[in-house]
Design an enzyme around this catalytic site. Sequence first.
Site, PDB file in Angstrom:
ATOM      1  CD  GLU A 157     -15.762  13.499  -3.765  1.00 40.37           C
ATOM      2  OE1 GLU A 157     -16.579  13.440  -2.829  1.00 40.37           O
ATOM      3  OE2 GLU A 157     -15.670  14.483  -4.505  1.00 40.37           O
ATOM      4  CG  ASP A 158     -19.832  12.722  -0.951  1.00 46.58           C
ATOM      5  OD1 ASP A 158     -19.148  12.969  -1.974  1.00 46.58           O
ATOM      6  OD2 ASP A 158     -20.532  13.593  -0.394  1.00 46.58           O
ATOM      7  CG  ASP A 176     -24.384  14.827  -9.790  1.00 42.48           C
ATOM      8  OD1 ASP A 176     -24.670  14.369 -10.899  1.00 42.48           O
ATOM      9  OD2 ASP A 176     -25.136  15.609  -9.161  1.00 42.48           O
ATOM     10  NE  ARG A 209     -23.102  17.318   6.229  1.00 48.17           N
ATOM     11  CZ  ARG A 209     -22.674  17.532   4.986  1.00 48.17           C
ATOM     12  NH1 ARG A 209     -22.371  16.527   4.211  1.00 48.17           N
ATOM     13  NH2 ARG A 209     -22.560  18.760   4.511  1.00 48.17           N
TER      14      ARG A 209
HETATM   15  P1  IMP Z   1     -20.031  16.827  -8.691  1.00 46.96           P
HETATM   16  O1  IMP Z   1     -18.934  17.833  -8.693  1.00 46.96           O
HETATM   17  O2  IMP Z   1     -21.225  17.285  -9.503  1.00 46.96           O
HETATM   18  O3  IMP Z   1     -19.592  15.432  -9.090  1.00 46.96           O
HETATM   19  O4  IMP Z   1     -20.613  16.759  -7.238  1.00 46.96           O
HETATM   20  C1  IMP Z   1     -19.933  16.194  -6.224  1.00 46.96           C
HETATM   21  C2  IMP Z   1     -20.405  16.650  -4.866  1.00 46.96           C
HETATM   22  O5  IMP Z   1     -21.755  17.131  -4.877  1.00 46.96           O
HETATM   23  C3  IMP Z   1     -20.405  15.487  -3.937  1.00 46.96           C
HETATM   24  O6  IMP Z   1     -19.155  15.345  -3.300  1.00 46.96           O
HETATM   25  C4  IMP Z   1     -21.540  15.797  -2.977  1.00 46.96           C
HETATM   26  O7  IMP Z   1     -21.065  16.549  -1.887  1.00 46.96           O
HETATM   27  C5  IMP Z   1     -22.508  16.623  -3.794  1.00 46.96           C
HETATM   28  N1  IMP Z   1     -23.619  15.800  -4.327  1.00 46.96           N
HETATM   29  C6  IMP Z   1     -23.779  15.321  -5.575  1.00 46.96           C
HETATM   30  N2  IMP Z   1     -24.918  14.607  -5.683  1.00 46.96           N
HETATM   31  C7  IMP Z   1     -25.493  14.641  -4.459  1.00 46.96           C
HETATM   32  C8  IMP Z   1     -26.698  14.055  -3.911  1.00 46.96           C
HETATM   33  O8  IMP Z   1     -27.483  13.353  -4.569  1.00 46.96           O
HETATM   34  N3  IMP Z   1     -26.915  14.298  -2.596  1.00 46.96           N
HETATM   35  C9  IMP Z   1     -26.089  15.052  -1.810  1.00 46.96           C
HETATM   36  N4  IMP Z   1     -24.959  15.598  -2.279  1.00 46.96           N
HETATM   37  C10 IMP Z   1     -24.671  15.392  -3.586  1.00 46.96           C
END
Ligand code: IMP
Length: 176
Positions: A98-99, A102, A164
């Site tokens: 994963e990148d 959050d 990106r």
């Molecule tokens: P989560 O489901 O809230 O954990 O979000 C995960 C996804 O949201 C990641 O795989 C990213 O693609 C995107 N994301 C979360 N935070 C950021 C950020 O600070 N910048 C860009 N994309 C983000």
Amino acid sequence: MVPLKLSTMISEQQIKERVKTLGKQITEEFKGEDIVAICTLKGSYMFYSDLIREIDLNVVCEFFGVSSYHGKTESSGEVKVTLDVTHPLEGKNVLLVEDIVDSGLTMAYLKTCLLARKPKKLKTVSLLVKPAAMKSDVSLDYHGFTIDNEFVVGYGLDYQELYRNLPYIAKADNLN
Ligand code: IMP
């Protein structure tokens, strides 16, 4: 779109060194075995391509497409699968790449989805983790950096599909 005012948060060199270490740890974790490394599209493609080159094992590459932000800066909570892997994962050693984690919703969703396919072992790695994730139930085996609760771009991460291609991680000063 108003251009983002960017400041470097994690440099290219810092990323390079950390990715090398993660690659060594993952090589050790799966020592002597083959793995299926899953790239979560789109955000993790750059991290993924650098990471797999630091893993000294036989690696089968797979791609899993998910979208959760739908162009906004906060997770919608709704995960949409845009592309599935091409081979069965049953009995395989799987590494999910994963990148950024959050809220942890995407990671939790992906883990449930992949575990249902009965891999031999499932390990997870994310380049970045935000503090909110620490409060959620989702567990992560490896991560590159813990960052503050700020919106970041670069090294695969986007804002409205842009930025990106930056080789470093930057924070957007006019968004947070
Ligand atoms: P989560 O489901 O809230 O954990 O979000 C995960 C996804 O949201 C990641 O795989 C990213 O693609 C995107 N994301 C979360 N935070 C950021 C950020 O600070 N910048 C860009 N994309 C983000």
